[in-house]
Design an enzyme around this catalytic site. Structure first.
Site, PDB file in Angstrom:
ATOM      1  N   GLY A  39      29.670  41.439  60.459  1.00 25.37           N
ATOM      2  CA  GLY A  39      29.561  42.726  61.127  1.00 25.37           C
ATOM      3  C   GLY A  39      30.735  43.610  60.788  1.00 25.37           C
ATOM      4  N   GLN A  44      36.668  50.465  61.666  1.00 25.62           N
ATOM      5  CA  GLN A  44      37.475  49.520  60.890  1.00 25.62           C
ATOM      6  C   GLN A  44      37.845  50.039  59.509  1.00 25.62           C
ATOM      7  OE1 GLN A  44      34.674  46.094  61.931  1.00 25.62           O
ATOM      8  NE2 GLN A  44      36.613  45.055  61.538  1.00 25.62           N
ATOM      9  N   CYS A  83      37.670  38.521  62.829  1.00 27.33           N
ATOM     10  CA  CYS A  83      37.480  39.952  62.622  1.00 27.33           C
ATOM     11  C   CYS A  83      38.036  40.336  61.256  1.00 27.33           C
ATOM     12  CB  CYS A  83      38.214  40.714  63.726  1.00 27.33           C
ATOM     13  SG  CYS A  83      38.038  42.491  63.601  1.00 27.33           S
ATOM     14  N   LEU A  84      37.292  41.152  60.510  1.00 31.76           N
ATOM     15  CA  LEU A  84      37.760  41.571  59.188  1.00 31.76           C
ATOM     16  C   LEU A  84      39.053  42.381  59.282  1.00 31.76           C
ATOM     17  CD1 LEU A  84      34.428  42.513  57.368  1.00 31.76           C
ATOM     18  CD2 LEU A  84      35.844  40.500  56.993  1.00 31.76           C
ATOM     19  N   HIS A 125      30.903  42.149  69.698  1.00 32.05           N
ATOM     20  CA  HIS A 125      32.198  42.281  69.010  1.00 32.05           C
ATOM     21  C   HIS A 125      32.308  43.661  68.345  1.00 32.05           C
ATOM     22  CE1 HIS A 125      35.551  40.653  66.382  1.00 32.05           C
ATOM     23  NE2 HIS A 125      35.186  41.734  65.709  1.00 32.05           N
ATOM     24  N   HIS A 129      34.580  47.459  69.010  1.00 32.80           N
ATOM     25  CA  HIS A 129      35.336  48.275  68.053  1.00 32.80           C
ATOM     26  C   HIS A 129      35.133  49.772  68.327  1.00 32.80           C
ATOM     27  CE1 HIS A 129      37.226  45.467  65.356  1.00 32.80           C
ATOM     28  NE2 HIS A 129      36.107  44.844  65.064  1.00 32.80           N
TER      29      HIS A 129
END
Ligand code: NI
Length: 159
Positions: A39, A44, A83-84, A125, A129
């Protein structure tokens, strides 16, 4: 794709879902696949708009624009999250097991989805963000400190 201001901002609603939105989403999918994530939220990559995408294994890739979580199950489950934006660290987090969400897709079509399992987890999640929240916010102060110091060490070792 780390350490950008929009990670801690509340993202703004998308006013018009147009070809620009579609291009943005296509780029997000490219990035998500490149990093083998499940995701990604626009925040981000420094774009504070209410958009996120999911791609879980061979499941249909999905784009969610201006999403709202309508309902969540009372039952909570414990699941490991990463998380990226914080690569290399994971933590077990409790969240509702299932949810119902309403959103628009990249073609500007509204839809409602009932999700559970991994999809429900990724949706929650990513939704966070859009609110400027990260999964580490749900940890106790002690666990968060440990995880962040591990993350900083990893970051340094990569430089
Ligand atoms: Ni994330």
């Amino acid at each position: 794709m780390i350490d950008n201001e929009s990670l801690r901002q509340k993202s703004m609603p998308v006013k018009n879902i147009d070809s620009e939105t579609e291009t943005l989403i296509a780029g997000m999918f490219e990035l998500l696949n490149k990093h083998q994530g499940v995701g990604l939220a626009a925040a981000q990559i420094g774009i504070p708009q209410r958009i996120f995408i999911t791609q879980i294994g061979k499941d249909t890739p999905r784009a969610f624009i201006n999403p709202s979580i309508i309902e969540t199950s009372e039952e909570l489950v414990d699941y490991e999250e990463g998380c990226l934006s914080l690569p290399g660290v994971w933590a077990r987090i409790m969240r509702p097991k299932a949810l119902r969400l309403q959103a628009w897709n990249e073609k500007g079509k509204p839809f409602t989805i009932d999700a559970e399992g991994i999809l429900a987890r990724v949706i929650q999640h990513e939704y966070d963000h859009l609110e400027g929240a990260l999964f580490i916010d749900k940890l106790s102060a002690l666990k968060r400190e440990r995880l962040l110091s591990k993350y900083e060490k990893l970051k340094k070792s990569k430089k």
